[in-house]
Design an enzyme around this catalytic site. Sequence first.
Site: not given
Ligand code: HXC
Length: 292
Positions: A100, A146
């Site tokens: 998300a 999910e």
């Molecule tokens: C918003 C995101 C994002 C996310 C990545 N980006 N994941 N933006 N929401 N979930 C964005 C980053 O901010 C960044 O934007 C760009 O994508 C590239 O990401 P990087 O982090 O620079 O890439 P990398 O170093 O390759 O790392 C990849 C990654 C990391 C390991 C996937 O991005 C990460 O940990 N993302 C979050 C994953 C996460 O926690 N997902 C769960 C979310 S909560 P900028 O603008 O800075 O370049 C969820 C709840 C669901 O999903 C509930 C449903 C009801």
Amino acid sequence: MAALCRRAVVLFQTTKTLPYVLTAARKCSTAGTQYNYLIVDKRGENKNVGFIQLNRPKALNALCDGLMKEMNQALDAFENDAQVGAIIITGNEKSFAAGADIKEMQNRTFQECYGGNFLSHWNRVSTVRKPIIAAVNGFALGGGCELAMMCDIIYAGEKAQFGQPEILLGTVPGAGGTQRLTRAVGKSLAMEMVLTGDRISAKEAKESGLVSKIFPVEQLVEEALRCGEKIANNSKLVCAMAKEAVNAAFELTLTEGSRFEKRIFHATFATDDRKEGMTAFVEKRKANFKDN
Ligand code: HXC
């Protein structure tokens, strides 16, 4: 009206990578749907596989509200399109979906979430009656994992990574991560993933039963399409029944589930396609299903 439909078909034939103008017959009446976060297409030799590609690469396909609303629109269109017998959801080689959109969630309050039933519309993927295949390359994290698990079959590229990292953000999965993951991989691995936020590889996902097959990255979508075509060439009516029966296994006891299955089995005898399938076998020819 006919002219409008013809125009939509021409647009479809000439539009390859631009946001796609939906051409399903029923959508012609609303002059097509424009997608900003998805590429939506019909693929396969008979154009009977609905194809949805998440197209927000700069954010690793983070599932912002607009994207999920479009996903529901595309799914509704394919559900109502009699030509479509299976649907593929995929991302790009780096990311299926990184969850998300954290930036959208960052400043939300409990009152907004609870009061507005935040993200309740995500559930649509799991209520579609046509079979859905998730073709996962790269990250499938949080809501991305999910989303894949809401689909019926998961194929993974060999570099795919699955995870529920919500705990690292101070929250928990909210779209089935604690429920579907546990049913798919068992308690110990699900607990480990949900409590540590650690990711698993495609190989581990295959070994644990989360995905059914692994392919080289560049072959993944093609293989998912091949699977989608196989499904779509069967009776769409009976496929919906089969999907309903398998899904009942997650909700019912063995006795109730077996009884439900038997009723569905009996119900296939009310279809022309059951008769055609068995007749074709006896006559040593390929069945010609009419979805009837
Ligand atoms: C918003 C995101 C994002 C996310 C990545 N980006 N994941 N933006 N929401 N979930 C964005 C980053 O901010 C960044 O934007 C760009 O994508 C590239 O990401 P990087 O982090 O620079 O890439 P990398 O170093 O390759 O790392 C990849 C990654 C990391 C390991 C996937 O991005 C990460 O940990 N993302 C979050 C994953 C996460 O926690 N997902 C769960 C979310 S909560 P900028 O603008 O800075 O370049 C969820 C709840 C669901 O999903 C509930 C449903 C009801």
